[in-house]
Design a protein around this motif. Structure first.
Motif, short mmCIF file in Angstrom:
data_model
loop_
_atom_site.label_atom_id
_atom_site.label_comp_id
_atom_site.label_asym_id
_atom_site.label_seq_id
_atom_site.Cartn_x
_atom_site.Cartn_y
_atom_site.Cartn_z
N ASP A 7 0.85 -1.18 0.00
CA ASP A 7 0.00 0.00 0.00
C ASP A 7 0.89 1.24 0.00
OD1 ASP A 7 -1.68 2.09 0.48
OD2 ASP A 7 -2.68 1.21 2.20
N PRO A 8 0.90 2.02 -1.10
CA PRO A 8 1.78 3.19 -1.15
C PRO A 8 1.48 4.20 -0.07
CG PRO A 8 0.25 3.17 -3.00
CD PRO A 8 0.13 1.83 -2.34
N ASP A 9 0.22 4.33 0.35
CA ASP A 9 -0.11 5.29 1.41
C ASP A 9 0.51 4.86 2.73
OD1 ASP A 9 -1.64 6.79 -0.38
OD2 ASP A 9 -3.44 5.61 0.02
N ALA A 10 0.43 3.57 3.04
CA ALA A 10 1.04 3.06 4.27
C ALA A 10 2.56 3.23 4.23
CB ALA A 10 0.68 1.60 4.47
N LEU A 11 3.14 3.04 3.05
CA LEU A 11 4.59 3.20 2.93
C LEU A 11 5.01 4.66 3.06
CD1 LEU A 11 5.18 0.64 0.06
CD2 LEU A 11 6.18 0.52 2.34
N ARG A 12 4.17 5.59 2.60
CA ARG A 12 4.48 7.01 2.79
C ARG A 12 4.44 7.38 4.27
NH1 ARG A 12 2.31 7.96 -2.47
NH2 ARG A 12 0.16 7.84 -1.72
N VAL A 13 3.48 6.80 4.99
CA VAL A 13 3.43 7.02 6.44
C VAL A 13 4.70 6.48 7.09
CG1 VAL A 13 2.25 6.37 8.58
CG2 VAL A 13 0.91 7.05 6.57
N HIS A 14 5.12 5.30 6.65
CA HIS A 14 6.35 4.70 7.17
C HIS A 14 7.55 5.60 6.89
CE1 HIS A 14 9.36 1.80 8.24
NE2 HIS A 14 9.79 1.66 7.00
N PHE A 15 7.61 6.17 5.69
CA PHE A 15 8.70 7.09 5.34
C PHE A 15 8.71 8.27 6.31
CE2 PHE A 15 10.80 10.54 3.22
CZ PHE A 15 11.78 9.98 2.42
N GLY A 16 7.53 8.85 6.55
CA GLY A 16 7.43 10.00 7.45
C GLY A 16 7.86 9.67 8.86
N LEU A 17 7.45 8.51 9.35
CA LEU A 17 7.83 8.09 10.71
C LEU A 17 9.34 7.86 10.81
CD1 LEU A 17 4.92 5.60 11.50
CD2 LEU A 17 5.26 7.89 12.48
N GLU A 18 9.92 7.26 9.77
CA GLU A 18 11.36 7.03 9.76
C GLU A 18 12.12 8.35 9.69
OE1 GLU A 18 13.36 3.85 9.83
OE2 GLU A 18 11.49 3.81 11.00
N LEU A 19 11.59 9.30 8.93
CA LEU A 19 12.24 10.61 8.85
C LEU A 19 12.22 11.28 10.22
CD1 LEU A 19 13.50 13.03 7.51
CD2 LEU A 19 11.23 13.68 6.64
N ARG A 20 11.07 11.24 10.86
CA ARG A 20 10.96 11.87 12.19
C ARG A 20 11.90 11.19 13.19
NH1 ARG A 20 8.08 11.80 17.04
NH2 ARG A 20 7.51 13.89 17.78
N ARG A 21 11.92 9.86 13.19
CA ARG A 21 12.77 9.11 14.11
C ARG A 21 14.25 9.45 13.89
NH1 ARG A 21 15.84 4.55 14.30
NH2 ARG A 21 15.57 4.22 12.06
N THR A 22 14.66 9.49 12.62
CA THR A 22 16.05 9.78 12.30
C THR A 22 16.41 11.21 12.68
OG1 THR A 22 15.91 8.23 10.45
CG2 THR A 22 17.77 9.75 10.44
N ARG A 23 15.50 12.13 12.43
CA ARG A 23 15.74 13.54 12.78
C ARG A 23 15.90 13.71 14.30
NH1 ARG A 23 12.42 17.33 14.56
NH2 ARG A 23 10.49 16.22 13.99
N LEU A 24 15.02 13.07 15.06
CA LEU A 24 15.08 13.19 16.52
C LEU A 24 16.34 12.54 17.09
CD1 LEU A 24 11.32 12.62 17.48
CD2 LEU A 24 12.60 14.79 17.36
N LEU A 25 16.74 11.40 16.51
CA LEU A 25 17.98 10.75 16.95
C LEU A 25 19.18 11.66 16.72
CD1 LEU A 25 17.48 7.04 15.78
CD2 LEU A 25 17.65 7.87 18.14
N GLN A 46 5.35 18.28 6.38
CA GLN A 46 4.44 17.56 5.49
C GLN A 46 4.97 16.17 5.14
OE1 GLN A 46 4.25 20.72 2.51
NE2 GLN A 46 2.08 21.02 2.95
N LEU A 47 6.28 16.05 4.97
CA LEU A 47 6.86 14.73 4.71
C LEU A 47 6.65 13.80 5.91
CD1 LEU A 47 10.28 15.55 2.97
CD2 LEU A 47 8.30 14.42 1.93
N GLU A 48 6.88 14.33 7.10
CA GLU A 48 6.74 13.50 8.29
C GLU A 48 5.29 13.10 8.53
OE1 GLU A 48 8.62 15.38 11.63
OE2 GLU A 48 10.64 15.12 10.81
N ARG A 49 4.37 13.93 8.10
CA ARG A 49 2.93 13.62 8.26
C ARG A 49 2.37 12.87 7.06
NH1 ARG A 49 0.37 19.33 9.40
NH2 ARG A 49 -1.48 18.11 8.90
N ALA A 50 3.22 12.56 6.09
CA ALA A 50 2.81 11.86 4.86
C ALA A 50 1.80 12.67 4.07
CB ALA A 50 2.24 10.48 5.19
N ASP A 51 1.91 13.99 4.14
CA ASP A 51 1.02 14.86 3.37
C ASP A 51 1.61 15.24 2.02
OD1 ASP A 51 -0.87 14.88 5.37
OD2 ASP A 51 -0.16 16.74 6.28
N LYS A 52 2.86 14.85 1.78
CA LYS A 52 3.53 15.20 0.54
C LYS A 52 4.02 13.93 -0.17
CE LYS A 52 3.86 19.66 -0.31
NZ LYS A 52 3.46 20.22 -1.62
#
Length: 279
Positions: A7-25, A46-52
């Motif tokens: 599911d591309p939408d689920a994968l975009r959410v995953h991308f956003g969560l990984e971006l946020r996790r990496t940024r916070l680390l 918007q990337l972290e929220r999967a809006d883009k």
């Protein structure tokens, strides 16, 4: 979870969560990361929220900045997720039944195709492919379809050449898909492809009529050690036909159609004449 990965939408959410996790680390705020990448904090949000939509360049930039595993070979963490999003998006937009066909097409040693209305996907240039698509659909969907079509054409450069014969109805040359310049370029591509010793592009002129050709498009696939298959489309659904009798008769129909088509030399001449009408 397996379903989510398609599911591309689920994968975009995953991308956003990984971006946020990496940024916070890395102990970075959205403002700090945006400044480092030369974009706005709103874009990061918007990337972290999967809006883009995630672009390939964005994924590569993130891998480079964070030095993720494989970043120096364009195989970093974010790029791998982006590739998964891209693949999943193509699965979603392909005609039902066509994904199965593609798995067989990639293994074929011979392809015979008759096209009655438009230039077949394996022979389309990018602008032509865009010209036959529904522009009311989302840009991401159209981009995915075009990318999928262009990637299929890697079959022309396989180490073991595929023997291909295309018979195109003359209408494929006369229908101005995308406008005059697109048709000039598309016909030039057909002429270039037809010069390969492994590919024939033959034209069925208007004045020649066969019952088989009037039946519509057909694709026959041949394999090293498996029976031939036929692919046809009806409405929005694609079908693979395995029945031996039907496959055999489709081969007979194709041969009859091919027999009524112009020779390669005559076909090239007609293609050049059609091309001139768009200049």
């Amino acid at each position: 979870m397996a379903g989510d990965q398609q599911d591309p939408d689920a994968l975009r959410v995953h991308f956003g969560l990984e971006l946020r996790r990496t940024r916070l680390l890395a102990k970075l705020s959205q403002n700090e990361l945006a400044k480092a990448l030369g974009c706005t904090p709103q874009w990061i949000c918007q990337l972290e929220r999967a809006d883009k939509t995630v672009s390939e360049q964005t994924a590569l930039d993130l891998d480079t900045y964070f030095k993720t595993d494989g970043w120096d070979q364009n195989e970093g963490h974010f790029h791998r997720i982006h590739q998964s999003i891209r693949r999943a998006g193509r699965h979603r937009v392909l005609r039902p039944g066509f994904q199965t066909y593609l798995r067989y097409e990639s293994k074929a040693i011979g392809i015979r195709c008759f096209a009655a209305q438009i230039v077949p996907g394996l022979l389309q240039i990018e602008d032509y492919a865009r010209g036959i698509m529904d522009r009311t659909e989302p840009a991401d969907t159209l981009d995915a379809r075009v990318a999928s079509r262009m990637e299929r054409q890697a079959i022309f450069t396989r180490d073991k050449p595929v023997m291909m014969t295309f018979v195109l109805d003359e209408s494929t040359l006369r229908r101005p898909v995308g406008g005059p310049q697109v048709m000039v370029d598309q016909i030039e591509h057909l002429l270039r492809v037809s010069r390969s010793p492994y590919v024939q592009v033959l034209i069925m002129p208007f004045e020649r009529i066969t019952t088989e050709a009037l039946a519509g498009d057909m694709i026959l696939l041949s394999f090293d050690d498996e029976p031939d298959l036929v692919y046809v489309e009806s409405g929005n659904i694609g079908y693979l036909i395995e029945d031996k009798d039907e496959v055999f008769m489709t081969g007979v129909y194709f041969n009859r159609t091919m027999g009524e088509a112009l020779s390669q030399t005559e076909s090239d001449e007609l293609m050049r004449q059609a091309q001139e009408t768009y200049l």
